[in-house]
Design a protein around this motif. Structure first.
Motif, PDB file in Angstrom:
ATOM      1  N   ARG A 184     -10.128  45.288 -26.912  1.00  0.00           N
ATOM      2  CA  ARG A 184      -9.745  44.538 -25.864  1.00  0.00           C
ATOM      3  C   ARG A 184      -8.492  45.161 -25.026  1.00  0.00           C
ATOM      4  O   ARG A 184      -7.389  45.648 -25.614  1.00  0.00           O
ATOM      5  N   SER A 185      -8.571  45.162 -23.878  1.00  0.00           N
ATOM      6  CA  SER A 185      -7.378  45.605 -23.093  1.00  0.00           C
ATOM      7  C   SER A 185      -6.094  44.736 -23.410  1.00  0.00           C
ATOM      8  O   SER A 185      -6.474  43.530 -23.376  1.00  0.00           O
ATOM      9  N   GLN A 186      -4.892  45.213 -23.230  1.00  0.00           N
ATOM     10  CA  GLN A 186      -3.822  44.665 -23.399  1.00  0.00           C
ATOM     11  C   GLN A 186      -3.703  43.804 -24.594  1.00  0.00           C
ATOM     12  O   GLN A 186      -2.795  43.104 -24.885  1.00  0.00           O
ATOM     13  N   SER A 187      -4.315  44.415 -25.676  1.00  0.00           N
ATOM     14  CA  SER A 187      -4.152  43.945 -26.959  1.00  0.00           C
ATOM     15  C   SER A 187      -3.576  44.897 -28.115  1.00  0.00           C
ATOM     16  O   SER A 187      -3.265  44.327 -29.035  1.00  0.00           O
ATOM     17  N   HIS A 188      -3.318  46.082 -27.582  1.00  0.00           N
ATOM     18  CA  HIS A 188      -2.913  46.882 -28.486  1.00  0.00           C
ATOM     19  C   HIS A 188      -1.698  47.678 -28.032  1.00  0.00           C
ATOM     20  O   HIS A 188      -1.417  47.775 -26.679  1.00  0.00           O
ATOM     21  N   SER A 189      -1.025  48.238 -28.977  1.00  0.00           N
ATOM     22  CA  SER A 189       0.006  49.062 -28.488  1.00  0.00           C
ATOM     23  C   SER A 189      -0.072  50.429 -27.738  1.00  0.00           C
ATOM     24  O   SER A 189      -1.641  50.855 -28.182  1.00  0.00           O
ATOM     25  N   LEU A 190       0.374  51.080 -26.926  1.00  0.00           N
ATOM     26  CA  LEU A 190       0.084  52.421 -26.633  1.00  0.00           C
ATOM     27  C   LEU A 190      -0.078  53.370 -27.601  1.00  0.00           C
ATOM     28  O   LEU A 190      -0.971  54.410 -27.758  1.00  0.00           O
TER      29      LEU A 190
END
Length: 869
Positions: free
Chosen positions: A147-153
């Protein structure tokens, strides 16, 4: 063959095939999505085309949302449970991939669903880094989603770097947009442009204003800097905000429950205690002293719980007596990071297939662990921690997920190491510390740990290794550093050597110096055993036995040698121990004659701890501590502690470990019959046994003869130990309860003191007997409270020490001489060792009875075994 020339596989969407130049066998395809419904759309096309082509399809199901693929006959659905932990989950996935073979089509649920189970998306990246290459090696094609915006860079970069195909999938104004960010070893002029789905055809956004409109909308969701943080960091930021803003009490309690599950482990009984005794402020304080992420482990949790339980039960009584901790905690996730990033995972999986610590895979794995490297960020945190402790000695202790929980102590199964911290440079100190961490990680695949896990049915359970770093409690005394006293406390005493003693009162095992001599069986030495309801009573006769059964050597940290050392107690001068010596030892004046000189008095000190037990409230305080902990745990407890005396004569106490005690309760009272003829009694004695009351019918006897063993060479003594292990391996405790008799101490590392078996080589015995033979130097030690003792009670092995030379003891060893030796049924070396070891079947019913309250023990036969036979 070039990767681009591998067999082409269709995505099921002709337009997408044109963009990507099809998929290739070996491709892992990661879809970064806003909505799972969009991912499901493309999964459906891919699966349908693969079905038409007759390919084997496996759906790896672990998410909590709707199914990506509806059940059908030609799609296998494998149900997985990530909440069992990272290792069981990753291991099961590896097993599925291995068993299904090559060329399989895989569809995985959304990887982002793993975050709720593992708390940190860092572990999601770890999972992908080990799974993707294995899928590639099997020539599969696999679909994943994040999912977009669910994980760190960092996690997204790791996934993107590892995979072969990485696609952004947007749903904008009713249309699907696919934006390839990585397509390994394929290229075209428009491949890496965003493409809009127009009725099954994908059209690249060749005009700049179209791309600007789409990407501006996408960018709006990425401006919040917190969205670039790991889920773990966000969770604790939320907790900090909740505490600092004075959030509602109920909300804080819910956060405590949530954090405990991610910090403390999975033992529900321990978690209930954590919810009750840790506040949100406590948990955030623990986090500030944590390196890495994940669980802090059972040993750490037990130590922290003990301190809070005592101080909250009676603040005035405990505040001054307890020394506060300033420990650091190394999270368990670092253990998996270390294995994965040092190319150990494939060996780790190979090793787990057989769980054999001597296999080539295990040996290679240990070697690779010992030469691995740590990430730069973690090394910097190690440096900061070491700067905090400066030159104070520290101890690095294992604190695994299963350790010190209800039912599993893992006592002595993993390594712990002292670091004296006297290196010349900070760089050397860091290297030494890192080497210690490697050695503890390596001990997770050691023989004792694996045998223990197998016997306790824990092989399939998640066993992550956290670490506890503690300042060594003690003081500088000359060029030595050590505490005045240390020991083990047990709240339920099954070794009551006097009928007036109450098992509920508990007992201590006390030593001077470092507690290593309390938790381990010290070779040729003794700790002071203290029954807390009768602290002045000793389990031996006063007089000459006081010196014989007293501690003679002390474990210290030698600051000149920068290492752990054992030194004679008498070498520690009164000046070095000015505040403690007269409290832990008795003066003994002895007259010494020297050649050519008059006799002169000489003062020896015998560490009996009598003054400390008689003149302070120490025994009373320790009893209260353990009774308080036992009441809260609703279970007997086992603690480790240190004691240091202040200049004013008071003492400070440090509880360095607390765990549920794995021991049998008193059980039913055993009546020792009075009408057994003397000639039928094989063994009779008062006391000197551990393991509660027992009634056991013995089917087999194994005896190692003291004098014959004494005359063996060193190599032969070790060979005999292996023979015992071979017999143990084919022994069933339920079908053939076995009595094992041997000279001196079983499990010693010094063959001159006993038989040097490992615990795994005697683990199937029903009764373990240590037989004293003073002429040969074989003296048993009642090691109540040691790791050896813990192994015995966890394995429900009854222990007895036999002193045949004492007149009150009946021991008819000569009866065994009349029985045939069956050693040749167990080893090909029987002819070389049959004079030293005998295995025989009891020809008649042989029964051992022991009653812990009366401290009576008798082993007798239905037929005569003695002189009147």
């Amino acid at each position: 063959m070039s990767y681009a020339l591998r067999e082409k596989i269709s995505t099921g969407n002709n337009g997408l095939d044109l963009i990507l130049d099809h998929l290739r066998l070996g491709d892992n395809v990661v879809w970064k999505v806003d909505e799972l419904s969009s991912y499901r759309h493309f999964v459906g096309q891919f699966v349908e085309r693969s079905r038409q082509q007759g390919r084997k399809i496996v759906y790896m199901r672990f998410g909590s949302g709707e199914l990506l693929i509806e059940p059908c006959t030609d799609v296998e659905i494998v149900e997985l449970n990530p909440r069992l932990g990272f290792e069981p989950f990753a291991t099961e996935v590896h097993r599925v991939l291995t068993s299904r073979g090559r060329g399989v089509i895989y569809v995985f649920d959304c990887l982002s669903d793993l975050i709720s189970a593992w708390a940190t998306d860092y572990m999601v990246g770890n999972f992908f880094q080990i799974t993707c290459p294995y899928l590639l090696s099997l020539d599969t094609v696999a679909y994943f989603a994040v999912r977009s915006q669910s994980h760190s860079l960092d996690t997204m970069q790791r996934i993107r770097k590892t995979t072969q195909v990485f696609l952004n999938l947007y749903n904008h104004q009713g249309s699907h947009y696919v934006h390839p960010l990585k397509v390994w070893q394929r290229h075209s002029p428009t491949m890496f442009l965003p493409h809009r789905d127009q009725g099954g055809e994908f059209v690249p956004l060749a005009r700049s204003y179209e791309a600007t409109s789409l990407m501006s909308r996408v960018l709006e969701g990425t401006r919040d800097v917190t969205r670039q943080l790991d889920h773990w960091q966000l969770l604790f930021l939320k907790a900090e905000e909740l505490l600092s803003n004075g959030g509602p009490e109920e909300e804080q309690k819910r956060m405590v429950v949530h954090l405990c599950r991610h910090l403390m482990g999975k033992d529900e009984r321990v978690l209930q205690l954590a919810h009750q005794y840790f506040s949100l402020a406590d948990l955030l304080a623990f986090k500030r002293r944590m390196i890495g992420t994940g669980f802090i482990g059972g040993k750490t949790t037990g130590m922290l719980l003990a301190s809070n339980i005592l101080t909250q039960s009676d603040p005035d009584y405990w505040q001054h007596a307890l020394e506060p901790h300033d420990s650091y905690f190394i999270g368990s996730n670092l253990y998996y990071w270390y294995l994965i990033h040092n190319d150990c995972w494939s060996l780790f999986m190979e090793h787990k297939e057989h769980e054999d610590h001597n296999s080539p895979a295990a040996q290679q794995l240990r070697a690779r662990i010992m030469h691995g490297k740590f990430p730069t960020a973690i090394r910097q945190e190690f440096e900061t921690m070491l700067e905090y402790y400066g030159q104070y000695p520290i101890i690095v202790r294992s604190s695994s997920l299963l350790e010190d929980g209800f039912g599993n102590a893992f006592a002595g199964k993993y390594d712990s190491f002292f670091l004296a911290n006297q290196e010349i440079s900070p760089e050397e100190r860091l290297e030494h510390f890192e080497d210690i961490v490697r050695r503890i990680y390596s001990s997770t695949i050691g023989g004792d740990a694996l045998v223990y896990r197998r016997k306790r049915g824990l092989i399939e359970q998640d066993e992550q290794m956290g670490l506890l770093v503690q300042r060594v409690i003690g003081s500088y005394q000359g060029h030595y550093y050590f505490p005045d006293a240390a020991g083990v406390g047990i709240s339920y005493n099954t070794f009551v050597w006097d009928s007036a003693m109450d098992p509920q009162a508990g007992m201590l095992r006390l030593v001077a110096g470092l507690g290593t001599r309390a938790v381990d069986r010290a070779e040729g030495d003794y700790a002071r055993l203290v029954a807390l309801d009768h602290p002045g009573k000793k389990p031996y006769h006063e007089g000459e036995d006081t010196r014989r059964y007293a501690q003679k050597d002390v474990d210290v940290l030698d600051l000149n040698a920068n290492d752990l050392r054992t030194v004679p107690f008498q070498s520690l001068t009164q000046k070095q121990m000015e505040h403690a010596l007269e409290k832990i030892a008795l003066r003994e004046r002895r007259t010494i004659s020297r050649k050519g000189k008059l006799s002169q008095p000489h003062i020896n000190w015998i560490p009996t701890f009598d003054p400390m037990l008689a003149d302070t409230d120490f025994a009373e305080r320790m009893q209260k501590a353990m009774q308080t902990l036992e009441k809260v745990y609703q279970y007997p407890v086992d603690i480790e502690f240190t004691v240091n005396f202040r200049a004013d004569g008071s003492y400070c106490l440090n509880i360095v470990q607390c765990r549920p005690l794995q021991t049998r309760r008193l059980g039913q009272r055993i009546d020792i019959p009075r009408d057994i003829p003397d000639s039928h009694i094989f063994l009779r004695q008062q006391g000197n046994f551990v393991g509660g009351s027992i009634c056991c019918d013995i089917k087999r006897i194994i005896i190692v003869y003291p004098q014959a063993y004494h005359e063996l060479s060193l190599a032969q003594k070790h060979e005999l130990s292996k023979i015992v292990g071979e017999i143990n391996a084919v022994t069933s405790r339920t079908e053939e309860p076995t009595l094992l008799l041997g000279p001196g101490r079983w499990g010693t590392t010094t063959p001159s003191l006993g038989v040097p078996v490992s615990f795994s080589e005697i683990s199937n015995m029903a009764i373990l007997a240590e037989v004293g033979w003073e002429r040969g130097g074989f003296i048993p030690e009642l090691s109540f409270g040691t790791h050896f003792f813990q192994d015995l009670v966890e394995s429900e092995i009854f222990y007895v020490a036999i002193f045949p030379e004492r007149k009150e003891v009946t021991f008819r060893e000569q009866w065994i001489d009349t029985l045939p030796n069956e050693l040749d049924q167990f080893t090909s070396l029987a002819s070389d060792f049959e004079h030293a070891i005998k295995v025989c079947t009891a020809p008649t019913s042989l029964c051992l009875l022991a009653d812990v309250l009366s401290q009576q023990l008798m082993c007798f036969s239905a037929e005569p075994v003695g002189d009147n036979a």
